[in-house]
Write a protein that holds these residues in place. Structure first.
Motif, PDB file in Angstrom:
ATOM      1  N   ILE A   7       0.831  -1.203   0.000  1.00  0.00           N
ATOM      2  CA  ILE A   7       0.000   0.000   0.000  1.00  0.00           C
ATOM      3  C   ILE A   7       0.866   1.254   0.000  1.00  0.00           C
ATOM      4  CG2 ILE A   7      -0.226   0.032   2.519  1.00  0.00           C
ATOM      5  CD1 ILE A   7      -3.053   1.147   2.147  1.00  0.00           C
ATOM      6  N   ARG A  22      -6.574   4.674   1.857  1.00  0.00           N
ATOM      7  CA  ARG A  22      -7.562   4.048   2.746  1.00  0.00           C
ATOM      8  C   ARG A  22      -8.917   4.748   2.642  1.00  0.00           C
ATOM      9  NH1 ARG A  22      -2.914   3.351   6.788  1.00  0.00           N
ATOM     10  NH2 ARG A  22      -2.377   1.145   6.546  1.00  0.00           N
ATOM     11  N   HIS A  25     -10.584   3.452  -0.395  1.00  0.00           N
ATOM     12  CA  HIS A  25     -11.151   2.137  -0.133  1.00  0.00           C
ATOM     13  C   HIS A  25     -12.462   2.265   0.648  1.00  0.00           C
ATOM     14  CE1 HIS A  25      -7.851   0.101  -1.852  1.00  0.00           C
ATOM     15  NE2 HIS A  25      -7.004   0.149  -0.827  1.00  0.00           N
ATOM     16  N   GLU A  32     -10.638  -2.884  -2.594  1.00  0.00           N
ATOM     17  CA  GLU A  32      -9.502  -3.375  -1.822  1.00  0.00           C
ATOM     18  C   GLU A  32      -8.904  -4.603  -2.531  1.00  0.00           C
ATOM     19  OE1 GLU A  32     -10.289  -4.046   2.245  1.00  0.00           O
ATOM     20  OE2 GLU A  32     -11.203  -2.083   2.584  1.00  0.00           O
ATOM     21  N   ARG A  41      -2.150  -6.450   1.955  1.00  0.00           N
ATOM     22  CA  ARG A  41      -2.757  -6.187   0.653  1.00  0.00           C
ATOM     23  C   ARG A  41      -1.657  -5.999  -0.382  1.00  0.00           C
ATOM     24  NH1 ARG A  41      -6.045  -2.534   3.802  1.00  0.00           N
ATOM     25  NH2 ARG A  41      -8.137  -3.370   4.118  1.00  0.00           N
ATOM     26  N   TYR A  43      -1.046  -4.643  -4.266  1.00  0.00           N
ATOM     27  CA  TYR A  43      -1.672  -3.847  -5.330  1.00  0.00           C
ATOM     28  C   TYR A  43      -1.077  -4.199  -6.681  1.00  0.00           C
ATOM     29  CZ  TYR A  43      -3.736  -1.000  -1.659  1.00  0.00           C
ATOM     30  OH  TYR A  43      -4.487  -0.573  -0.574  1.00  0.00           O
ATOM     31  N   GLU A  47      -5.356  -1.802  -9.751  1.00  0.00           N
ATOM     32  CA  GLU A  47      -5.599  -0.932  -8.583  1.00  0.00           C
ATOM     33  C   GLU A  47      -4.788   0.358  -8.686  1.00  0.00           C
ATOM     34  OE1 GLU A  47      -6.653  -5.021  -7.631  1.00  0.00           O
ATOM     35  OE2 GLU A  47      -4.686  -4.167  -8.193  1.00  0.00           O
TER      36      GLU A  47
END
Length: 256
Positions: A7, A22, A25, A32, A41, A43, A47
Protein backbone atom coordinates in the motif's frame (compact mmCIF):
# COMPACT_ATOMS: atom_id res chain seq x y z
CA UNK A 1 6.33 -11.42 -12.39
CA UNK A 2 5.82 -9.57 -9.12
CA UNK A 3 3.05 -10.55 -6.77
CA UNK A 4 2.11 -6.91 -6.43
CA UNK A 5 3.23 -3.94 -4.41
CA UNK A 6 2.47 -2.74 -0.89
CA UNK A 7 0.00 0.00 0.00
CA UNK A 8 2.91 2.34 0.72
CA UNK A 9 4.43 1.73 -2.69
CA UNK A 10 1.06 2.11 -4.41
CA UNK A 11 0.48 5.42 -2.64
CA UNK A 12 3.93 6.67 -3.62
CA UNK A 13 3.53 5.65 -7.25
CA UNK A 14 0.10 7.30 -7.42
CA UNK A 15 1.37 10.49 -5.77
CA UNK A 16 -0.91 10.32 -2.72
CA UNK A 17 -0.70 9.33 0.94
CA UNK A 18 -1.48 5.96 2.47
CA UNK A 19 -4.27 7.69 4.38
CA UNK A 20 -5.80 8.84 1.08
CA UNK A 21 -5.65 5.29 -0.28
CA UNK A 22 -7.56 4.05 2.75
CA UNK A 23 -10.14 6.80 2.26
CA UNK A 24 -10.62 5.69 -1.34
CA UNK A 25 -11.15 2.14 -0.13
CA UNK A 26 -13.59 3.22 2.56
CA UNK A 27 -15.66 5.29 0.12
CA UNK A 28 -15.71 2.54 -2.47
CA UNK A 29 -13.74 4.46 -5.08
CA UNK A 30 -11.02 1.82 -5.24
CA UNK A 31 -11.68 -1.84 -4.50
CA UNK A 32 -9.50 -3.38 -1.82
CA UNK A 33 -6.98 -5.73 -3.43
CA UNK A 34 -6.31 -9.30 -2.42
CA UNK A 35 -4.07 -10.08 0.53
CA UNK A 36 -0.98 -12.22 0.33
CA UNK A 37 -0.19 -15.18 2.55
CA UNK A 38 1.09 -12.82 5.23
CA UNK A 39 -2.18 -10.89 5.31
CA UNK A 40 -0.89 -7.77 3.53
CA UNK A 41 -2.76 -6.19 0.65
CA UNK A 42 -0.90 -6.42 -2.64
CA UNK A 43 -1.67 -3.85 -5.33
CA UNK A 44 -1.52 -4.73 -9.00
CA UNK A 45 -1.65 -2.52 -12.09
CA UNK A 46 -5.46 -2.38 -12.11
CA UNK A 47 -5.60 -0.93 -8.58
CA UNK A 48 -2.70 1.41 -9.29
CA UNK A 49 -4.41 2.72 -12.43
CA UNK A 50 -7.62 3.33 -10.50
CA UNK A 51 -5.70 5.19 -7.77
CA UNK A 52 -4.10 7.45 -10.38
CA UNK A 53 -7.48 8.13 -12.01
CA UNK A 54 -9.10 8.99 -8.68
CA UNK A 55 -6.17 11.17 -7.64
CA UNK A 56 -6.27 13.05 -10.96
CA UNK A 57 -9.98 13.85 -10.71
CA UNK A 58 -9.74 14.72 -7.02
CA UNK A 59 -6.80 17.00 -7.77
CA UNK A 60 -8.91 18.72 -10.42
CA UNK A 61 -11.44 19.60 -7.75
CA UNK A 62 -14.03 16.91 -8.39
CA UNK A 63 -15.79 15.92 -5.12
CA UNK A 64 -15.09 12.34 -4.09
CA UNK A 65 -18.80 11.51 -4.23
CA UNK A 66 -18.83 12.33 -7.95
CA UNK A 67 -15.65 10.54 -8.98
CA UNK A 68 -17.03 7.00 -8.93
CA UNK A 69 -19.90 7.61 -11.39
CA UNK A 70 -17.54 9.47 -13.72
CA UNK A 71 -14.98 6.66 -13.83
CA UNK A 72 -17.69 4.05 -14.22
CA UNK A 73 -19.30 5.92 -17.14
CA UNK A 74 -18.50 5.04 -20.72
CA UNK A 75 -18.40 6.80 -24.07
CA UNK A 76 -20.70 9.79 -24.43
CA UNK A 77 -21.82 9.54 -20.82
CA UNK A 78 -18.20 9.90 -19.67
CA UNK A 79 -17.66 12.95 -21.91
CA UNK A 80 -20.86 14.55 -20.60
CA UNK A 81 -19.76 13.94 -17.02
CA UNK A 82 -16.41 15.62 -17.68
CA UNK A 83 -18.16 18.60 -19.27
CA UNK A 84 -20.24 19.00 -16.13
CA UNK A 85 -17.11 18.85 -14.01
CA UNK A 86 -15.55 21.59 -16.14
CA UNK A 87 -18.63 23.78 -15.74
CA UNK A 88 -18.54 23.31 -11.98
CA UNK A 89 -14.85 24.15 -11.85
CA UNK A 90 -15.37 27.27 -13.96
CA UNK A 91 -18.09 28.41 -11.56
CA UNK A 92 -15.83 27.78 -8.58
CA UNK A 93 -13.00 29.72 -10.22
CA UNK A 94 -15.33 32.68 -10.74
CA UNK A 95 -16.45 32.51 -7.11
CA UNK A 96 -12.87 32.32 -5.84
CA UNK A 97 -11.83 35.21 -8.09
CA UNK A 98 -14.64 37.32 -6.65
CA UNK A 99 -13.58 36.39 -3.11
CA UNK A 100 -9.98 37.34 -3.87
CA UNK A 101 -11.15 40.72 -5.16
CA UNK A 102 -13.12 41.20 -1.95
CA UNK A 103 -10.07 40.36 0.16
CA UNK A 104 -7.99 42.87 -1.76
CA UNK A 105 -10.59 45.56 -1.15
CA UNK A 106 -10.55 44.70 2.56
CA UNK A 107 -7.12 46.30 2.68
CA UNK A 108 -8.93 49.64 2.39
CA UNK A 109 -11.14 48.94 5.42
CA UNK A 110 -14.88 49.51 5.24
CA UNK A 111 -14.70 50.40 1.53
CA UNK A 112 -15.44 46.76 0.80
CA UNK A 113 -18.96 47.43 2.07
CA UNK A 114 -19.59 50.15 -0.51
CA UNK A 115 -19.94 50.15 -4.31
CA UNK A 116 -17.43 51.95 -6.51
CA UNK A 117 -19.74 54.95 -6.96
CA UNK A 118 -19.84 55.59 -3.21
CA UNK A 119 -16.08 55.08 -2.91
CA UNK A 120 -15.57 57.65 -5.68
CA UNK A 121 -17.46 60.20 -3.56
CA UNK A 122 -15.23 59.44 -0.58
CA UNK A 123 -12.16 59.83 -2.80
CA UNK A 124 -13.24 63.36 -3.70
CA UNK A 125 -13.60 64.54 -0.10
CA UNK A 126 -9.92 65.22 0.73
CA UNK A 127 -9.74 67.54 -2.26
CA UNK A 128 -12.46 69.67 -0.68
CA UNK A 129 -10.57 69.87 2.61
CA UNK A 130 -12.56 67.37 4.63
CA UNK A 131 -10.59 65.82 7.49
CA UNK A 132 -9.87 62.14 8.06
CA UNK A 133 -12.45 62.16 10.85
CA UNK A 134 -15.01 63.69 8.49
CA UNK A 135 -14.32 60.99 5.94
CA UNK A 136 -14.66 58.26 8.56
CA UNK A 137 -18.11 59.53 9.56
CA UNK A 138 -19.10 59.94 5.91
CA UNK A 139 -18.01 56.38 5.15
CA UNK A 140 -19.95 55.04 8.13
CA UNK A 141 -22.98 57.07 7.10
CA UNK A 142 -22.93 55.70 3.57
CA UNK A 143 -22.66 52.15 4.86
CA UNK A 144 -25.69 52.72 7.09
CA UNK A 145 -27.71 54.35 4.30
CA UNK A 146 -26.98 51.43 2.01
CA UNK A 147 -28.02 48.94 4.70
CA UNK A 148 -31.13 50.78 5.89
CA UNK A 149 -32.26 52.29 2.59
CA UNK A 150 -31.08 49.95 -0.19
CA UNK A 151 -33.86 50.92 -2.62
CA UNK A 152 -33.00 54.61 -2.55
CA UNK A 153 -29.24 54.38 -2.17
CA UNK A 154 -28.41 55.28 -5.78
CA UNK A 155 -30.69 58.34 -5.61
CA UNK A 156 -28.99 59.35 -2.36
CA UNK A 157 -25.57 59.12 -3.99
CA UNK A 158 -26.84 61.25 -6.88
CA UNK A 159 -27.92 63.92 -4.38
CA UNK A 160 -24.46 63.95 -2.81
CA UNK A 161 -22.76 64.17 -6.20
CA UNK A 162 -25.02 67.07 -7.11
CA UNK A 163 -24.08 68.89 -3.91
CA UNK A 164 -20.35 68.37 -4.43
CA UNK A 165 -20.62 70.19 -7.74
CA UNK A 166 -21.80 73.35 -5.92
CA UNK A 167 -18.85 75.20 -4.26
CA UNK A 168 -21.08 77.17 -1.87
CA UNK A 169 -22.86 74.00 -0.79
CA UNK A 170 -19.53 72.27 -0.11
CA UNK A 171 -18.34 75.25 1.95
CA UNK A 172 -21.50 75.22 4.05
CA UNK A 173 -21.37 71.46 4.58
CA UNK A 174 -17.75 71.78 5.77
CA UNK A 175 -18.86 74.47 8.21
CA UNK A 176 -21.74 72.27 9.35
CA UNK A 177 -19.39 69.39 10.01
CA UNK A 178 -17.07 71.69 11.94
CA UNK A 179 -20.04 72.68 14.08
CA UNK A 180 -20.16 69.15 15.37
CA UNK A 181 -17.37 70.03 17.79
CA UNK A 182 -19.21 73.08 19.09
CA UNK A 183 -21.10 73.00 22.38
CA UNK A 184 -24.83 72.48 22.01
CA UNK A 185 -25.49 76.00 23.36
CA UNK A 186 -22.93 77.71 21.12
CA UNK A 187 -24.60 80.88 19.76
CA UNK A 188 -23.06 80.26 16.33
CA UNK A 189 -25.36 77.29 15.84
CA UNK A 190 -28.43 79.52 15.53
CA UNK A 191 -26.80 81.65 12.82
CA UNK A 192 -25.53 78.61 10.94
CA UNK A 193 -28.95 76.95 11.07
CA UNK A 194 -30.52 80.06 9.55
CA UNK A 195 -27.89 80.18 6.81
CA UNK A 196 -28.34 76.50 6.00
CA UNK A 197 -32.12 76.78 5.93
CA UNK A 198 -31.97 79.72 3.51
CA UNK A 199 -29.48 77.80 1.39
CA UNK A 200 -31.84 74.84 1.05
CA UNK A 201 -34.85 77.06 0.46
CA UNK A 202 -33.00 78.77 -2.36
CA UNK A 203 -32.21 75.41 -4.00
CA UNK A 204 -34.29 72.51 -2.62
CA UNK A 205 -32.43 70.06 -4.87
CA UNK A 206 -29.45 70.37 -2.51
CA UNK A 207 -31.47 69.17 0.48
CA UNK A 208 -30.57 65.52 1.10
CA UNK A 209 -33.65 63.34 1.36
CA UNK A 210 -34.20 59.74 2.39
CA UNK A 211 -36.96 58.96 -0.10
CA UNK A 212 -36.09 55.27 -0.14
CA UNK A 213 -37.67 54.89 3.30
CA UNK A 214 -41.20 55.86 2.36
CA UNK A 215 -42.40 52.30 1.75
CA UNK A 216 -40.76 50.77 4.83
CA UNK A 217 -42.99 49.71 7.72
CA UNK A 218 -40.30 50.80 10.18
CA UNK A 219 -39.40 53.98 8.27
CA UNK A 220 -39.38 56.15 11.40
CA UNK A 221 -36.85 53.95 13.15
CA UNK A 222 -34.62 53.79 10.09
CA UNK A 223 -34.89 57.56 9.56
CA UNK A 224 -33.87 58.30 13.14
CA UNK A 225 -30.89 55.97 12.94
CA UNK A 226 -29.65 57.69 9.79
CA UNK A 227 -30.30 61.31 10.67
CA UNK A 228 -28.80 61.07 14.16
CA UNK A 229 -25.71 59.04 13.26
CA UNK A 230 -22.59 60.58 14.75
CA UNK A 231 -24.41 63.00 17.04
CA UNK A 232 -23.22 61.30 20.23
CA UNK A 233 -19.64 62.34 19.47
CA UNK A 234 -20.56 65.74 18.01
CA UNK A 235 -22.74 67.67 20.49
CA UNK A 236 -23.45 70.60 18.19
CA UNK A 237 -25.01 68.46 15.49
CA UNK A 238 -28.24 67.46 17.22
CA UNK A 239 -29.27 71.04 17.95
CA UNK A 240 -28.11 72.26 14.54
CA UNK A 241 -30.09 69.55 12.74
CA UNK A 242 -33.20 70.26 14.81
CA UNK A 243 -32.99 74.00 14.13
CA UNK A 244 -32.51 73.55 10.38
CA UNK A 245 -35.53 71.25 10.21
CA UNK A 246 -37.59 73.61 12.31
CA UNK A 247 -36.81 76.57 10.07
CA UNK A 248 -37.50 74.60 6.88
CA UNK A 249 -40.88 73.40 8.16
CA UNK A 250 -41.76 76.95 9.24
CA UNK A 251 -41.06 78.03 5.66
CA UNK A 252 -43.42 75.38 4.30
CA UNK A 253 -40.92 72.68 3.34
CA UNK A 254 -42.23 69.16 3.85
CA UNK A 255 -39.78 66.95 5.69
CA UNK A 256 -40.11 63.32 6.84
Amino acid sequence: MTDGITIGQAAAFAGITVKAVRVYHRTGLVAEPRRDSSGYRRYGTAELLRLVQVRTLAGAGVPLAEIGPILDAEGEEFATALDQVEENLTRRIEELTARRATLRRLATGDRVLLPDRACAILDRMPGFGFSAQDMAIAREGLILVRALMPEGFEDYLAQIEHGLDDPRHVALIKLTWSAGSWAADDPRIEDLAEEMAQHFLADPSLLPTLTGLQHQDDAVTRHDLLTHHGEDDRPGWRRLTALIQQKLRAAGTELP
